[in-house]
Motif scaffolding. Structure first.
Motif, mmCIF file in Angstrom:
data_model
loop_
_atom_site.group_PDB
_atom_site.id
_atom_site.type_symbol
_atom_site.label_atom_id
_atom_site.label_comp_id
_atom_site.label_asym_id
_atom_site.label_seq_id
_atom_site.Cartn_x
_atom_site.Cartn_y
_atom_site.Cartn_z
ATOM 1 N N PHE A 90 0.828 -1.210 0.000
ATOM 2 C CA PHE A 90 0.000 0.000 0.000
ATOM 3 C C PHE A 90 0.861 1.259 0.000
ATOM 4 O O PHE A 90 0.503 2.263 -0.618
ATOM 5 N N PHE B 275 0.524 5.055 -1.471
ATOM 6 C CA PHE B 275 0.193 6.146 -0.543
ATOM 7 C C PHE B 275 1.394 7.011 -0.175
ATOM 8 O O PHE B 275 1.228 8.201 0.095
ATOM 9 N N PHE C 5 -2.219 5.385 6.255
ATOM 10 C CA PHE C 5 -0.794 5.043 6.241
ATOM 11 C C PHE C 5 0.115 6.243 6.500
ATOM 12 O O PHE C 5 1.248 6.292 6.045
ATOM 13 N N PHE D 268 -5.968 -6.332 -2.440
ATOM 14 C CA PHE D 268 -6.147 -6.839 -1.073
ATOM 15 C C PHE D 268 -5.660 -8.289 -1.009
ATOM 16 O O PHE D 268 -4.917 -8.666 -0.099
ATOM 17 N N ASN E 237 -8.424 5.531 0.832
ATOM 18 C CA ASN E 237 -8.430 4.773 2.090
ATOM 19 C C ASN E 237 -9.843 4.395 2.517
ATOM 20 O O ASN E 237 -10.124 3.237 2.832
ATOM 21 N N PHE F 150 -11.604 1.998 0.006
ATOM 22 C CA PHE F 150 -11.008 0.657 0.040
ATOM 23 C C PHE F 150 -11.349 -0.059 1.349
ATOM 24 O O PHE F 150 -11.922 -1.159 1.360
ATOM 25 N N ALA F 151 -10.983 0.559 2.465
ATOM 26 C CA ALA F 151 -11.198 -0.085 3.763
ATOM 27 C C ALA F 151 -12.689 -0.301 4.004
ATOM 28 O O ALA F 151 -13.095 -1.301 4.587
ATOM 29 N N THR G 243 -13.026 -4.920 3.674
ATOM 30 C CA THR G 243 -13.025 -5.633 4.954
ATOM 31 C C THR G 243 -14.413 -6.201 5.262
ATOM 32 O O THR G 243 -14.540 -7.382 5.571
ATOM 33 N N ILE H 63 -7.514 -9.052 9.669
ATOM 34 C CA ILE H 63 -6.169 -8.463 9.562
ATOM 35 C C ILE H 63 -5.291 -9.109 10.649
ATOM 36 O O ILE H 63 -5.073 -8.517 11.711
HETATM 37 C C1 D3G Z 1 -6.210 -0.758 2.128
HETATM 38 C C2 D3G Z 1 -5.856 0.111 1.122
HETATM 39 C C3 D3G Z 1 -6.055 1.448 1.322
HETATM 40 N N1 D3G Z 1 -6.532 1.923 2.478
HETATM 41 C C4 D3G Z 1 -6.861 1.083 3.453
HETATM 42 C C5 D3G Z 1 -6.705 -0.283 3.320
HETATM 43 C C6 D3G Z 1 -7.073 -1.170 4.376
HETATM 44 C C7 D3G Z 1 -7.357 -2.503 4.299
HETATM 45 C C8 D3G Z 1 -7.687 -2.922 5.605
HETATM 46 C C9 D3G Z 1 -7.577 -1.844 6.401
HETATM 47 O O1 D3G Z 1 -7.195 -0.790 5.667
HETATM 48 C C10 D3G Z 1 -7.814 -1.800 7.871
HETATM 49 N N2 D3G Z 1 -8.769 -0.800 8.169
#
Ligand code: D3G
Length: 494
Positions: free
Chosen positions: A107, A111, A118, A209, A297, A300-301, A305, A366
């Motif tokens: 990531f 980022f 991040f 992911f 962010n 995606f998140a 998830t 995670i």
């Molecule tokens: C993945 C890519 C960009 N921003 C966030 C994520 C991500 C995946 C799982 C999590 O963040 C935990 N909240």
């Protein structure tokens, strides 16, 4: 000749003083780095690790070195925390010290320290605060978002009806639905389920992911400085991440043209307005790069998830039909068939609440946490962690800590119920992490999990093409994420 000799002596003296000072500083703070296997130059502890199963390898090392140990992922020095006590003492009791963000090589490729998830320091603080407030402004934690989720659940039910009980892979059904909730907040609107661009965005999120969970993804964590230049699956993950940035950047540009500073329509508008307000502040964190990255962010998140958790959850329910039957019973008794589930029903549905907790515990989304970093020299237990040391809080080891969960490898919702059938909390339930950087999407995620799961089961029975005993609920990949095996199922109208 004499001059260069003197220079050498001076340099050596300087070096010795620096080494002595750092040893002295460590002594003063007490203790040394946690123990761990001896690293080799550049490859670190690569020879002791299996990138196919990083979580398991690290847990094996903790048997030998204890719940707090040091490992070298290539040149990255990481302190690993295993079990409830170590994770809680660090992330909660020493919350401030452990509030930094560590690396996620995949990531970070996109980022580069920008965006809420991040980033570090003042940037992380400002963006987190702004994100939480703005999510709330757009209804998160309130009636507004509940209604949006209920409406979206309705569209999902219709989409499942349209399958007429055929066996389907539920992946994109679930991700379209889940993603539309966060999309409404960040972009101001849902996507049509037939939208081709939407599907391609969902593929990008799923793909990148999954990559972080694969063996190559974990190898990349160790050797990214070389691997980023080499061909391989990492290049595909980069393309996918870049695709997400490009999409969000285009969205932002479109919005800028129609922005009304007095009435923000969504997260992006609110951020643009804040940018205008702070345009004369030379230290502002509210600029374009942080807008685009924070939006990626959240998108995606907020998509991957929850939709992975639901996808894994359905597999667990088909493996355990007696659990599905009890959910049906509780839904019929408390909600009935004639109205949509609402979040307040949860208080009267301890069994459903227990099942959702067990899905999240067992699913272990995670497993090694999102890596942290100590932001100052830190004394932890009898150890010394120099400022900047990366830390992996092994959330999976807390979710399976047998001081809190007996037979942790079993799927058993009963563990979240007391003898009266009331819901029983556990301090070791930490899928959203804990401490200063716990997941601020927790409230939204919980509301979605409850409303989507109950609405689906109110309307359908789940059917697998396999007998329950033949269903394999062991994960396909465990790396940064835990990914369930690909499967098909059918939704039979009740
Ligand atoms: C993945 C890519 C960009 N921003 C966030 C994520 C991500 C995946 C799982 C999590 O963040 C935990 N909240």
């Amino acid at each position: 000749m004499l001059a260069s000799g003197l220079l050498l002596v001076a340099l050596l003296a300087c070096l010795s003083v620096m080494v002595l000072m750092s040893v002295w500083r460590q002594r003063k703070l007490g203790g040394k780095l946690p123990p761990g296997p001896t690293p080799l130059p550049f490859i670190g502890n690569y020879l002791q690790l299996d990138t196919e199963q990083m979580y398991t390898c690290l847990m094996k090392l903790s048997k030998r070195y204890g719940p707090v140990f040091t490992v070298h992922l290539g040149t990255r020095r990481v302190v690993v925390l295993c079990g409830y006590d170590a994770v809680k003492e660090a992330l909660v009791d020493q919350a401030e010290e452990f509030s930094g963000r560590g690396e996620n090589a995949t990531f970070d490729w996109l980022f580069k320290g920008y965006g809420v998830v991040f980033s570090n320091g003042e940037r992380a603080k400002q963006l987190r605060r702004f994100s939480i407030t703005t999510l709330r402004d757009f209804g998160v934690g309130k009636r507004g978002i509940q209604e949006r989720i209920q409406e979206e659940a309705g569209f999902l039910i219709q989409a499942f009806r349209d399958t007429c009980g055929a066996f389907i892979d539920p992946t994109f059904y679930l991700s379209r639905t889940v993603s539309n909730v966060i999309s409404s907040i960040v972009f101001g609107d849902r996507f049509d389920y037939e939208d081709k661009e939407f599907l391609s965005l969902l593929r990008m999120m799923l793909g990148s992911f999954q990559f972080t969970a694969t063996s190559t993804g974990q190898l990349y964590e160790m050797f990214y400085s070389v691997m980023k230049h080499l061909p391989g699956p990492q290049q595909q993950a980069f393309k996918e991440l870049q695709g997400l940035e490009d999409f969000v950047a285009r969205k932002v540009e479109q919005n800028q043209r129609t922005l009304d500073p007095n009435s923000p329509r969504h997260f992006i508008d609110s951020f643009l307005i804040r940018m205008k307000e702070e345009k004369n502040n030379p230290n502002t964190e509210f600029f374009m790069k942080n807008l685009v990255m924070t939006t990626v962010n959240l998108f995606f998140a907020g998509t991957e998830t929850v939709s992975t958790t639901l996808r894994y959850g359905f597999l667990m329910l088909m493996k355990h039909p007696e659990v599905e039957a009890k959910l049906h019973e509780e839904i019929d008794r408390v909600i009935g068939r004639n109205r949509q589930p609402k979040f307040e029903d949860r208080a009267k549905m301890p069994y459903t609440e227990a099942v959702i907790h067990e899905i999240q515990r067992f699913g272990d989304m995670i497993p090694m946490g999102v890596s942290r970093r100590v932001i100052k020299d830190t004394k932890f237990r009898d150890f010394f962690l120099p400022k900047g040391t990366e830390v992996f809080p092994m959330l999976g080891s807390v979710l399976r800590d047998n001081k809190f969960f007996s037979n942790p490898e079993d799927f058993n919702p009963q563990r979240f119920l007391d003898d009266k059938g009331q819901f029983k909390k556990s301090d070791a339930f930490v899928p959203f992490s804990i401490g200063k950087r716990y997941c601020f999407g927790e409230g939204l995620a919980r509301m979605e999990l409850f409303l989507f799961l109950t609405t689906i089961l109110q309307n359908f029975c789940l059917k697998s093409p396999q007998a329950p005993q033949d269903i394999d609920v062991s994960p396909k990949h465990v790396g940064f994420a835990t990914i369930p095996k690909t499967y098909t199922m059918s939704f039979l109208a009740r």
